[in-house]
Design a protein around this motif. Structure first.
Motif, short mmCIF file in Angstrom:
data_model
loop_
_atom_site.label_atom_id
_atom_site.label_comp_id
_atom_site.label_asym_id
_atom_site.label_seq_id
_atom_site.Cartn_x
_atom_site.Cartn_y
_atom_site.Cartn_z
N GLU A 332 55.27 16.37 6.46
CA GLU A 332 55.52 15.42 5.38
C GLU A 332 54.21 15.09 4.66
N GLU A 333 54.28 14.97 3.33
CA GLU A 333 53.07 14.63 2.61
C GLU A 333 52.57 13.25 3.01
N ALA A 334 53.46 12.40 3.47
CA ALA A 334 53.04 11.08 3.94
C ALA A 334 52.08 11.20 5.12
N ARG A 335 52.27 12.22 5.95
CA ARG A 335 51.35 12.43 7.07
C ARG A 335 49.98 12.89 6.55
N ILE A 336 49.97 13.72 5.52
CA ILE A 336 48.71 14.12 4.89
C ILE A 336 48.01 12.89 4.31
N ASP A 337 48.78 12.04 3.64
CA ASP A 337 48.20 10.82 3.06
C ASP A 337 47.57 9.94 4.14
N GLU A 338 48.25 9.85 5.26
CA GLU A 338 47.74 9.05 6.36
C GLU A 338 46.38 9.56 6.83
N ALA A 339 46.27 10.89 6.99
CA ALA A 339 45.00 11.47 7.42
C ALA A 339 43.90 11.25 6.39
N VAL A 340 44.22 11.45 5.13
CA VAL A 340 43.22 11.33 4.07
C VAL A 340 42.77 9.89 3.92
N ARG A 341 43.68 8.94 4.08
CA ARG A 341 43.29 7.53 4.04
C ARG A 341 42.20 7.24 5.07
N ARG A 342 42.38 7.75 6.26
CA ARG A 342 41.41 7.49 7.32
C ARG A 342 40.05 8.10 6.99
N ILE A 343 40.06 9.29 6.42
CA ILE A 343 38.81 9.95 6.04
C ILE A 343 38.12 9.19 4.91
N LEU A 344 38.88 8.84 3.90
CA LEU A 344 38.30 8.11 2.77
C LEU A 344 37.83 6.73 3.20
N TRP A 345 38.57 6.11 4.11
CA TRP A 345 38.15 4.79 4.59
C TRP A 345 36.77 4.85 5.22
N LEU A 346 36.52 5.90 6.03
CA LEU A 346 35.23 6.02 6.67
C LEU A 346 34.12 6.17 5.63
N LYS A 347 34.38 6.96 4.61
CA LYS A 347 33.38 7.13 3.54
C LYS A 347 33.14 5.80 2.82
N ALA A 348 34.21 5.06 2.60
CA ALA A 348 34.07 3.76 1.94
C ALA A 348 33.29 2.79 2.81
N ALA A 349 33.58 2.79 4.11
CA ALA A 349 32.89 1.87 5.02
C ALA A 349 31.40 2.16 5.08
N LEU A 350 31.02 3.41 4.90
CA LEU A 350 29.61 3.80 4.90
C LEU A 350 28.93 3.54 3.56
N GLY A 351 29.69 3.05 2.58
CA GLY A 351 29.12 2.73 1.28
C GLY A 351 28.90 3.93 0.39
N LEU A 352 29.53 5.06 0.69
CA LEU A 352 29.26 6.27 -0.07
C LEU A 352 29.91 6.26 -1.45
N PHE A 353 30.96 5.48 -1.64
CA PHE A 353 31.55 5.41 -2.98
C PHE A 353 30.65 4.60 -3.92
N GLU A 354 29.99 3.57 -3.40
CA GLU A 354 29.07 2.80 -4.24
C GLU A 354 27.82 3.61 -4.56
N ASP A 355 27.29 4.34 -3.57
CA ASP A 355 26.07 5.13 -3.78
C ASP A 355 26.12 6.34 -2.86
N PRO A 356 26.58 7.47 -3.37
CA PRO A 356 26.71 8.67 -2.52
C PRO A 356 25.38 9.16 -1.95
N TYR A 357 24.27 8.75 -2.57
CA TYR A 357 22.96 9.24 -2.16
C TYR A 357 22.19 8.20 -1.35
N ARG A 358 22.86 7.17 -0.88
CA ARG A 358 22.15 6.05 -0.26
C ARG A 358 21.44 6.45 1.04
N TYR A 359 21.87 7.52 1.67
CA TYR A 359 21.20 7.99 2.88
C TYR A 359 20.11 9.01 2.56
N ALA A 360 20.00 9.41 1.29
CA ALA A 360 19.06 10.46 0.90
C ALA A 360 17.82 9.83 0.29
N ASP A 361 16.92 9.36 1.12
CA ASP A 361 15.72 8.65 0.69
C ASP A 361 14.51 9.35 1.28
#
Length: 742
Positions: A332-361
Motif C-alpha cells: 500500500e502506498e500508505a506504507r510507503i508514506d509511513e516509511a518516508v515520513r520517518r526518514i524526513l522526520w529525522l532530516k528535519a530533526a537534524l535541522g537539514l531542511f533549515e540549512d542542509p550544509y550546517r554540518y559542512a563547516d
C-alpha cells in the motif's frame, strides 16, 4: 497513516517532546504532499559513497541518482568537502531539494579512536563511556556526518564470533546501561546542535547468538530467551531516545530479521510504540533471496517493507521494485508514506531542511579532530578499560628502578592497536607500546625490542625467538606483547580456535623460561576473550589491554608502571577451553548440578565447568576488604524495596577503584531462574586505609522477570543477594518476599 501520536506512550526519537515531535511532523507532512511515488521511494534508498584520491566524489552514477531524487541517504560519507558537494547535487538540482542524510560507522571513535566497545565495557564507567561517545559524535559531526550506526547492543556469549569486540559482552543489565550512555553521548541533549549525531541501535535482533559463533549464521531460540536476554538493551536505547534501528543479518527462528513481523511490527511498533526509522544492514534485503524466503528482488522488497523496514542499505532492491509493487497492489502506498515520513522526520530533526550544509563547516572540521583534549580522554578511558587478570608475586606495577626493559612480541612495536571499525582513525597517529614505554621511562633508560614471532599474526615462524631471548637475558624487566591482529576480531572474522595465534605461545614459553627471576609482564591486545589456560599456567602477570585505540602505548605504560591502578572488570567470561562455549555467568541450574552426585551431574569429564576468568573479574594493585552484609529486614512485601549495605575498605598501600557488584537469585519461581543475575554495581575510588559504606536498594523491578506466558511478573518467595568483586565471589544473604502486607 501519519506519525501523529496515539494515546499510548510512544518511544520518540531523540527523546523529543511531544510538542516538538508534532511540529516536525507537520513540516514533514507539507513536504510529503508534494512528492511523487518515485521521489518517495528514492528517500528509502541508501547507497554507498566513494571518493577519488583528491577527496572529491568519484561515483558519478550516485550524483545522477541524487539529482533525480533517487537517493535519500549516503553511507560511508564523511569529510566536509565531499559531503557538501554531494549535498549540493541533492539540494540545488533535485526537484524538491530534499537534503541527503549522511551516515557512517563511527563505533568507538571517528579520528580519535577510543578502546573497542568491549574494552570500554570493561571499565564499567558509564560516564567515561558516554564521554567517548560524545567525542566521536563531535568529531564525526565536524566532518559532515549526520548519523552513526551505533550503539551495537548484541548480547554475546560466544567469543568465537568476531563482532563481540563491537558490543558490551554477555550481560543484559550492563549492556542496557551502556546502551543508554552511548545514546546520550552520540545524540547529546540538543539534536539540533551541530556537534551531535543521530544514533542507530543494532543489530535487531539476537545477532550475537549466531550458531557456532559463525558470522551471519542461524539463530534459533525461545521467545522467552529473546525477550528476557536479547531485547532489553534495544528497548533501553530506544527509551533513551535513540533515533533509529538497524536490522540484523541473521534469521531468528527460521525468519530473517530483515522481514520479521514479530520483531519489526509486533514488538517494535505495536508493543514499544517506536516512531523512528528502521534501516537494514548492508545488502540485507538482497540477502533474503539467499536465505530462501524470497524468489526475487520484488518478493524480498515486499516482505521487508510490509514487515516494517523503512530504508534499504545498498541492495537497490527498493529503488528497482517498490513502484511496481505499489502499482500492483502488493504494497500500500500508505506504507510507503509511513516509511518516508520517518526518514524526513529525522532530516528535519537534524535541522537539514533549515540549512542542509550546517554540518559542512571547514573551520570546525579543522579544529575538532584529534585534539589534545580528545587524546587525553582516549588515554584515560584506555587505562580504565584494562583488566589485570593475574599478578603473582607482585610483578606489576613495574618500578622506575627498571632501567633496561625488553619489549618482546609481535605487538610490541606496531600501530595496529586501534581495532576494527576504527572510523577515520589513522595508524600513523597511534602511540605504539614501544613509544609509550620509551616516553614513560625517559632517555636515561635503555629500551630493547625484539619481535620474537612474526608480525604477520598467525604465522608459525619461530626464527626470531633466539634474538628475543638474547634481549631478555640483558634486561632487568620484560614486557611480553601478545594477542590478535586487528583483522582477527571484526565482521566476518569468526575463529574456531581462540587461543593465541601462530607462534606466540611458544615465544611466551621460551621467554618465561629464560627470564628466571627477571619480572615478565604479559600484555594482551585482542578483540575478544581468548582461551588462555596454557599462558595462565606459566605467566605470572597478565594485563588485558584489548585494542586500546589512538593512545594505546601511553595508556598501557600508565598501567604497567603504576601511574594508573587498573580497575577494569571483565564484561565477558574467558573460557578455560573452547569446548565450554557458550559460557556465561548467569546460567540456569540443572536438575543434576555439579557437586550433588560425583558422576551423574552436569559436568565435563576432562575440565571444570568454571571459566578461566569469570564475568566481573579484575584485580588491582591494592586490596579491598568487603565487610559483612547488612539488610534492613529479612522479609518484605511485593511492593517493598530492601536496603542492603556493607563497608568497603582499601586495605592496600595505594589508591584504587573497585567495582562493587550486586547479584540476585530468585531461588524458587514459576519458571527456572538464573543462578545469579547482575542487578546493580557501584564504582568507588578509595585512598589507602579509607572505609566507605556502600548501600544498595533491591527494588521490585530488580526482582521481576518474564513468566511462562511472557508476562512481566514479580513473585513471592526466597531470594539471595550476593555482593562482591566479581560474579563468582562475595557474601550472600537471604530474604523473603511475601505475597501481601501483614
Amino acid at each position: 497513516m501519519s506519525l501523529m501520536l496515539s494515546d499510548q506512550k510512544a518511544l520518540l526519537p531523540f527523546g523529543t517532546s511531544p510538542a516538538r515531535y508534532q511540529a516536525l511532523c507537520q513540516q514533514v507532512e507539507a513536504l510529503l504532499e508534494q512528492m511523487t511515488l518515485a521521489e518517495k521511494v528514492g528517500q528509502m534508498n541508501q547507497v554507498a559513497g566513494s571518493r577519488d584520491t583528491t577527496g572529491a566524489p568519484a561515483n558519478t552514477d550516485i550524483e545522477e541518482d541524487v539529482r533525480t531524487g533517487r537517493v535519500g541517504s549516503v553511507f560511508n560519507a564523511f569529510g566536509v568537502e565531499f559531503t557538501r558537494e554531494l549535498q549540493r547535487h541533492a539540494v540545488e538540482h533535485s526537484r524538491l531539494g530534499i537534503p541527503l542524510l549522511f551516515g557512517y560507522d563511527i563505533i568507538h571513535g571517528f579520528r580519535t579512536i577510543f578502546p573497542i566497545p568491549l574494552g570500554q565495557a570493561a571499565s564499567w564507567h558509564l560516564a567515561g563511556i558516554e564521554q567517548a561517545a560524545r567525542v566521536m559524535a563531535v568529531e564525526g559531526a565536524a566532518s559532515g556526518v549526520h548519523w552513526t550506526f551505533a550503539p551495537m547492543v548484541d548480547i554475546a556469549r560466544d567469543p568465537r564470533w568476531g563482532r563481540v569486540m563491537e558490543g558490551a559482552g554477555e550481560d543484559t543489565h550492563l549492556t542496557s546501561l551502556i546502551a543508554r550512555a552511548q545514546v546520550r553521548g552520540i545524540q547529546g541533549r540538543d539534536p539540533g546542535a551541530t556537534d551531535t549525531l543521530a544514533a542507530c541501535v543494532k543489530h535487531y535482533a539476537a545477532y550475537g547468538a549466531v550458531e557456532a559463533g559463525r558470522e551471519y549464521n542461524t539463530v534459533d531460540m525461545s521467545e522467552w530467551r529473546l525477550r528476557s536476554i536479547y531485547l532489553p538493551p534495544f528497548q533501553a536505547a530506544l527509551d533513551e531516545g535513540c533515533a533509529s534501528v538497524m536490522t540484523a543479518f541473521n534469521t531468528l527462528n527460521a525468519i530473517p530479521a530483515t522481514c520479521h513481523p514479530l520483531l519489526l511490527d509486533q514488538i517494535l511498533r505495536r508493543e514499544w510504540h517506536f516512531e523512528g526509522m528502521v534501516v537494514t544492514d548492508y545488502t540485507a534485503i538482497m540477502e533474503l533471496e539467499q536465505h530462501g524466503v524470497a524468489a526475487d528482488a520484488s518478493e524480498a522488497s515486499r516482505k521487508a517493507v510490509n514487515a516494517g523496514v523503512d530504508m534499504d542499505m545498498q541492495s537497490s532492491d527498493f529503488i528497482n521494485t517498490l513502484e511496481a509493487l505499489v502499482h500492483d497492489g502488493q504494497i500500500e502506498e500508505a506504507r510507503i508514506d509511513e516509511a518516508v515520513r520517518r526518514i524526513l522526520w529525522l532530516k528535519a530533526a537534524l535541522g537539514l531542511f533549515e540549512d542542509p550544509y550546517r554540518y559542512a563547516d571547514d573551520e570546525r572540521e579543522a579544529q575538532c579532530l584529534l585534539t589534545d583534549e580528545h587524546r587525553r580522554a582516549a588515554r584515560q578511558q584506555a587505562s580504565e578499560s584494562m583488566v589485570l587478570l593475574k599478578n603473582e608475586g607482585g610483578v606489576l606495577p613495574l618500578s622506575d628502578r627498571h632501567r633496561k626493559v625488553a619489549i618482546v612480541g609481535p605487538l610490541g612495536n606496531t600501530p595496529r592497536l586501534l581495532g576494527s571499525w576504527r572510523g577515520n582513525g589513522d595508524h600513523d597517529d597511534t602511540i605504539t607500546l614501544r613509544e609509550g614505554i620509551a616516553r614513560r621511562l625517559g632517555e636515561e633508560a635503555t629500551l630493547l625490542y625484539a619481535q620474537g614471532a612474526s608480525n604477520q599474526i598467525g604465522e608459525d615462524d619461530t626464527s626470531g625467538i633466539e634474538d628475543a631471548l638474547d634481549l631478555v637475558r640483558q634486561a632487568d624487566a620484560v614486557v611480553l606483547a601478545l594477542g590478535e591482529d586487528e583483522d582477527y576480531a571484526d565482521e566476518a572474522a569468526s575463529r574456531a580456535d581462540i587461543g593465541l595465534p601462530g607462534a606466540q605461545l611458544e615465544l611466551a614459553r621460551r621467554v618465561l623460561e629464560t627470564a628466571g627471576d627477571t619480572p615478565v609482564a604479559t600484555v594482551l591486545f585482542n578483540g575478544r576473550p581468548l582461551a588462555l589456560t596454557e599462558l595462565d599456567d606459566m605467566a605470572p602477570a597478565i594485563l588485558e589491554a584489548w585494542w586500546p585505540g589512538t593512545e594505546a602505548g601511553n595508556a598501557v605504560a600508565d598501567v604497567l608502571f603504576g601511574d594508573v591502578n587498573p580497575a577494569g572488570k571483565l564484561p565477558m567470561s574467558f573460557p578455560a577451553s573452547v569446548g565450554q562455549i557458550p559460557i556465561y555467568y548467569n546460567a540456569f541450574n540443572t536438575g543434576r548440578p555439579k557437586g550433588v552426585d560425583p558422576k551423574y551431574a552436569s559436568q565435563y569429564l576432562d575440565i571444570p565447568n568454571a571459566p578461566l576468568y569469570p564475568f566481573g573479574f579484575g584485580l588491582s594493585y591494592t586490596t579491598f576488604e568487603y565487610g559483612a552484609l547488612k539488610t534492613s529486614c529479612s522479609e518484605i512485601a511485593l511492593d517493598d524495596t530492601l536496603k542492603v549495605s556493607l563497608t568497603l575498605t582499601n586495605t592496600g598501600g595505594v589508591e584504587g577503584t573497585e567495582v562493587i557488584q550486586l547479584y540476585l537469585q530468585d531461588v524458587h519461581a514459576s519458571v527456572v531462574r538464573p543462578l545469579r543475575e547482575l542487578k546493580d554495581f557501584q564504582r568507588l575510588q578509595l585512598s589507602p586505609g579509607e572505609c566507605r559504606e556502600v548501600v544498595f536498594h533491591v527494588t521490585p523491578e530488580m526482582r521481576g522477570f518474564l513468566n511462562a506466558e511472557l508476562e512481566g511478573v514479580q513473585e513471592p518467595g526466597l531470594f539471595r543477594v550476593q555482593i562482591g568483586s566479581c560474579s563468582e565471589n562475595g557474601e550472600e544473604v537471604e530474604f523473603r518476599v511475601r505475597q501481601e502486607h501483614p
